[in-house]
Motif scaffolding. Structure first.
Motif, PDB file in Angstrom:
ATOM      1  N   ASP A  51      -8.424   9.388  -4.651  1.00 25.10           N
ATOM      2  CA  ASP A  51      -7.483  10.283  -3.975  1.00 25.10           C
ATOM      3  C   ASP A  51      -8.032  10.723  -2.618  1.00 25.10           C
ATOM      4  N   HIS A 110      -7.744   7.833  -0.276  1.00 28.09           N
ATOM      5  CA  HIS A 110      -6.329   7.657   0.058  1.00 28.09           C
ATOM      6  C   HIS A 110      -5.884   8.681   1.097  1.00 28.09           C
ATOM      7  N   ARG A 136      -2.627   8.354   3.598  1.00 21.52           N
ATOM      8  CA  ARG A 136      -1.626   8.305   2.542  1.00 21.52           C
ATOM      9  C   ARG A 136      -0.623   7.176   2.750  1.00 21.52           C
ATOM     10  N   TRP A 172       0.998   1.863  -0.937  1.00 21.54           N
ATOM     11  CA  TRP A 172      -0.021   1.855  -1.994  1.00 21.54           C
ATOM     12  C   TRP A 172      -0.356   3.298  -2.364  1.00 21.54           C
ATOM     13  N   THR A 173       0.374   3.825  -3.302  1.00 22.53           N
ATOM     14  CA  THR A 173       0.123   5.180  -3.761  1.00 22.53           C
ATOM     15  C   THR A 173      -1.059   5.194  -4.729  1.00 22.53           C
ATOM     16  N   VAL A 174      -1.539   6.390  -5.006  1.00 18.68           N
ATOM     17  CA  VAL A 174      -2.661   6.519  -5.941  1.00 18.68           C
ATOM     18  C   VAL A 174      -2.256   6.045  -7.330  1.00 18.68           C
ATOM     19  N   GLU A 226     -10.970   1.234  -3.436  1.00 19.60           N
ATOM     20  CA  GLU A 226     -11.785   2.211  -2.711  1.00 19.60           C
ATOM     21  C   GLU A 226     -12.379   1.606  -1.446  1.00 19.60           C
ATOM     22  N   LEU A 255      -9.536   1.190   1.164  1.00 15.94           N
ATOM     23  CA  LEU A 255      -9.146   2.492   1.704  1.00 15.94           C
ATOM     24  C   LEU A 255     -10.229   3.074   2.603  1.00 15.94           C
TER      25      LEU A 255
END
Length: 301
Positions: free
Chosen positions: A80, A83, A88, A92-94, A140, A143
């Motif tokens: 999170d 992200h 955000r 690609w949302t959490v 990870e 991101l």
């Protein structure tokens, strides 16, 4: 009789995957726990179970909720945070990334079970295990890379944005209006963050709270220094125009220093490809004809 360490590691991986799936299924079908968590998130007082023992509210458990429940809390917090720093991205949302992690965990468990019965060499087994770990933490890594690029763009845009805000404030606009004008004229992550900050202020948050939230969404040191200067100016009644002018001059100086630093690093970075690719070709072109003539002379003697 010797035991192959690869077989032991593959068996442990398969057992871990099977145990995780069993635990996930056990916790996922508990209606009382699901109803309690739903009530806590909703803030309501709906009864979880009736007198007969059946739940009055049994919402469907989605795959993303199961993936979040299965993933360790530390991994969820890190994902999170990465992200958030990446801006955000909506594609690609959490929840989607956690679902992909869950899917890959199941696939890795199945592949580990197949490898257990095939008995490959230990080196190949260790490489396969390393690939499993890297692919699991691939979101990870991606991101983090996107967040680094985003921070670099913010550093490049900060000086010009502060110049625009300084000109607007000196022309008679208020600080919020100047920031809105700079965000409207700008493009990129910094303009988006300024728009988000203005929206937080319009929603009722104080300027201090909105700017502190801005520092949470990014790790750019220069931007945090600017935010602290604005908060102090707002608290002690300092002229915001002088603060903006000072910060803009400082940001331009730092941007020039970063450019000079990158220019000084170029000779060191060019040295490796020069030694590996360019100099050998030059030696072949220069020394090749001379070597051929020497060989011809020696063969004619």
């Amino acid at each position: 009789m010797t035991i192959d360490p690869f077989i032991v590691s593959a068996a442990l991986c398969a057992a871990l995957a099977v145990g995780t799936c069993i635990w996930l299924a056990w916790t996922g079908i508990d209606p009382v726990r699901r109803g309690a968590q739903a009530n806590l998130r909703r803030g309501g007082v709906t009864l979880v179970a009736a007198t007969s023992g059946q739940s009055t509210t049994a919402p469907n458990v989605s795959l993303s909720a199961l993936a979040k429940r299965m993933t360790p809390a530390l991994v969820v917090r890190v994902l999170d945070r990465q992200h958030t720093l990446a801006g955000r991205p909506g594609a690609w949302t959490v929840e989607k990334l956690l679902t992909l992690k869950l899917s890959w965990l199941v696939i890795a468990g199945a592949i580990s079970a197949l490898i257990l019965f095939s008995g490959p060499p230990p080196l190949l087994a260790m490489m396969t295990l390393g690939v499993f770990v890297v692919v699991y933490f691939l979101p990870e890594l991606l991101l983090n890379s996107e967040g680094t690029k985003r921070n670099q763009q913010i550093e490049l845009e900060l000086a010009d944005t502060l110049d625009q805000m300084t000109i607007a404030v000196e022309a008679g606009l208020g600080f919020d209006s100047a920031m809105a004008r700079a965000a409207q004229n700008g493009k990129g992550p910094l303009a988006n963050e300024l728009v988000r900050t203005l929206q937080d202020i319009q929603m009722g948050n104080s300027r201090r709270q909105a700017f502190e939230a801005l520092t949470v969404r990014t790790t750019v040191v220069d931007l945090r220094r600017f935010v602290r200067a604005v908060i102090q100016a707002d608290a002690y009644g300092v002229s915001i125009a002088s603060v903006l002018r000072t910060q803009a001059d400082e940001m331009r100086l730092k941007r020039r220093q970063r450019a000079e630093e990158k220019a000084q690093k170029i000779p060191v970075k060019v040295l490796a490809p020069l030694m590996l690719f360019i100099l050998p070709v030059i030696f072949i072109v220069v020394m090749g004809p001379a070597a051929i003539n020497i060989v011809d002379s020696l063969s004619g003697m």
